[in-house]
Design a protein around this motif. Structure first.
Motif, PDB file in Angstrom:
ATOM      1  N   MET A   1      -3.327  10.434 -10.290  1.00  0.00           N
ATOM      2  CA  MET A   1      -4.340   9.507  -9.788  1.00  0.00           C
ATOM      3  C   MET A   1      -5.466   9.413 -10.807  1.00  0.00           C
ATOM      4  SD  MET A   1      -5.205   9.638  -5.849  1.00  0.00           S
ATOM      5  CE  MET A   1      -4.391  10.692  -4.732  1.00  0.00           C
ATOM      6  N   ARG A  47      -5.552   1.696   0.489  1.00  0.00           N
ATOM      7  CA  ARG A  47      -4.104   1.707   0.688  1.00  0.00           C
ATOM      8  C   ARG A  47      -3.396   0.853  -0.358  1.00  0.00           C
ATOM      9  NH1 ARG A  47      -2.989  -1.245   5.488  1.00  0.00           N
ATOM     10  NH2 ARG A  47      -4.116   0.370   6.589  1.00  0.00           N
ATOM     11  N   VAL A  82      -3.411   2.719  -3.691  1.00  0.00           N
ATOM     12  CA  VAL A  82      -2.493   3.853  -3.675  1.00  0.00           C
ATOM     13  C   VAL A  82      -1.064   3.356  -3.811  1.00  0.00           C
ATOM     14  CG1 VAL A  82      -1.525   5.675  -2.206  1.00  0.00           C
ATOM     15  CG2 VAL A  82      -3.989   5.434  -2.422  1.00  0.00           C
ATOM     16  N   ARG A  83      -0.724   2.299  -3.104  1.00  0.00           N
ATOM     17  CA  ARG A  83       0.633   1.750  -3.182  1.00  0.00           C
ATOM     18  C   ARG A  83       0.943   1.218  -4.575  1.00  0.00           C
ATOM     19  NH1 ARG A  83       0.973  -1.408   2.642  1.00  0.00           N
ATOM     20  NH2 ARG A  83       1.287   0.461   3.891  1.00  0.00           N
ATOM     21  N   LYS A  84      -0.019   0.538  -5.179  1.00  0.00           N
ATOM     22  CA  LYS A  84       0.192   0.023  -6.536  1.00  0.00           C
ATOM     23  C   LYS A  84       0.366   1.164  -7.528  1.00  0.00           C
ATOM     24  CE  LYS A  84      -2.229  -4.324  -5.885  1.00  0.00           C
ATOM     25  NZ  LYS A  84      -3.425  -5.104  -6.188  1.00  0.00           N
ATOM     26  N   ALA A  85      -0.450   2.209  -7.409  1.00  0.00           N
ATOM     27  CA  ALA A  85      -0.343   3.350  -8.315  1.00  0.00           C
ATOM     28  C   ALA A  85       1.006   4.050  -8.147  1.00  0.00           C
ATOM     29  CB  ALA A  85      -1.479   4.330  -8.067  1.00  0.00           C
ATOM     30  N   LYS A  86       1.455   4.174  -6.914  1.00  0.00           N
ATOM     31  CA  LYS A  86       2.741   4.804  -6.658  1.00  0.00           C
ATOM     32  C   LYS A  86       3.881   3.971  -7.238  1.00  0.00           C
ATOM     33  CE  LYS A  86       5.594   6.556  -2.913  1.00  0.00           C
ATOM     34  NZ  LYS A  86       5.734   6.724  -1.474  1.00  0.00           N
ATOM     35  N   ALA A  87       3.802   2.658  -7.063  1.00  0.00           N
ATOM     36  CA  ALA A  87       4.837   1.777  -7.600  1.00  0.00           C
ATOM     37  C   ALA A  87       4.871   1.842  -9.124  1.00  0.00           C
ATOM     38  CB  ALA A  87       4.595   0.346  -7.136  1.00  0.00           C
ATOM     39  N   THR A 118       3.936   4.344 -10.995  1.00  0.00           N
ATOM     40  CA  THR A 118       4.480   5.652 -11.362  1.00  0.00           C
ATOM     41  C   THR A 118       5.994   5.651 -11.252  1.00  0.00           C
ATOM     42  OG1 THR A 118       2.471   6.739 -10.596  1.00  0.00           O
ATOM     43  CG2 THR A 118       4.439   8.112 -10.807  1.00  0.00           C
ATOM     44  N   GLU A 119       6.516   5.086 -10.166  1.00  0.00           N
ATOM     45  CA  GLU A 119       7.959   5.066  -9.969  1.00  0.00           C
ATOM     46  C   GLU A 119       8.649   4.173 -10.990  1.00  0.00           C
ATOM     47  OE1 GLU A 119       8.366   4.000  -5.869  1.00  0.00           O
ATOM     48  OE2 GLU A 119       7.945   6.045  -5.183  1.00  0.00           O
ATOM     49  N   TYR A 158      10.371  14.517  -9.636  1.00  0.00           N
ATOM     50  CA  TYR A 158       9.792  13.575  -8.669  1.00  0.00           C
ATOM     51  C   TYR A 158      10.743  13.382  -7.492  1.00  0.00           C
ATOM     52  CZ  TYR A 158       7.711   9.321  -6.798  1.00  0.00           C
ATOM     53  OH  TYR A 158       7.140   8.397  -5.969  1.00  0.00           O
ATOM     54  N   LYS A 205      10.295  14.455  -3.365  1.00  0.00           N
ATOM     55  CA  LYS A 205      10.442  13.512  -2.255  1.00  0.00           C
ATOM     56  C   LYS A 205      11.479  13.970  -1.244  1.00  0.00           C
ATOM     57  CE  LYS A 205       7.422  10.698  -3.571  1.00  0.00           C
ATOM     58  NZ  LYS A 205       6.193  10.657  -2.815  1.00  0.00           N
TER      59      LYS A 205
END
Length: 123
Positions: free
Chosen positions: A1, A37, A40-45, A47-48, A65, A69
């Motif tokens: 983050m 939210r 956070v979703r954009k950062a997670k996407a 990262t993935e 990773y 999960k």
């Protein structure tokens, strides 16, 4: 983050605290939650996507990773049965959960629906 994302999460927590104390309006709180939210979703996407793109070069981070999960939480905490007693045994907890979910689908339990409808109208 990154710092910006951590700042948004911190703003969300502060807005919640303010809303609970009556210092922040519900709409303002909800807007803060949505913004946090989304980030956070954009950062997670991102990262993935980065992990998937670099899987050939760095398999270790990708599989780390994935294994993070796949971890699940094994325990369910103590529950209260209809009599108000704490239930700690696994079979008793299963029965309490089964009774609750069965009552939701059959409509026999009015106390749970009364709690839900009372909480919706807060400002």
């Amino acid at each position: 983050m990154n710092k910006e994302l951590l700042g948004k999460v911190k703003q969300k927590k502060e807005a919640y605290r303010g809303w609970k104390q009556g210092q922040v309006a519900w709409e303002e709180y909800r807007e803060t939650v949505r913004a946090a939210r989304d980030q956070v979703r954009k950062a997670k996407a991102l990262t993935e996507i980065s992990l998937a793109r670099d899987v050939k070069d760095n398999k270790k981070s990708f599989y780390r990773y994935i294994s993070d999960k796949r971890r699940t939480r094994e325990n369910v905490g103590p529950l209260r049965n209809e009599a108000g007693e704490l239930v700690a045994q696994d079979m008793e907890k299963a029965e309490v959960l089964n009774d609750f979910f069965a009552s939701v689908f059959t409509g026999k339990c009015l106390s749970h629906t009364a709690q839900i409808t009372e909480g919706k109208g807060r400002d």
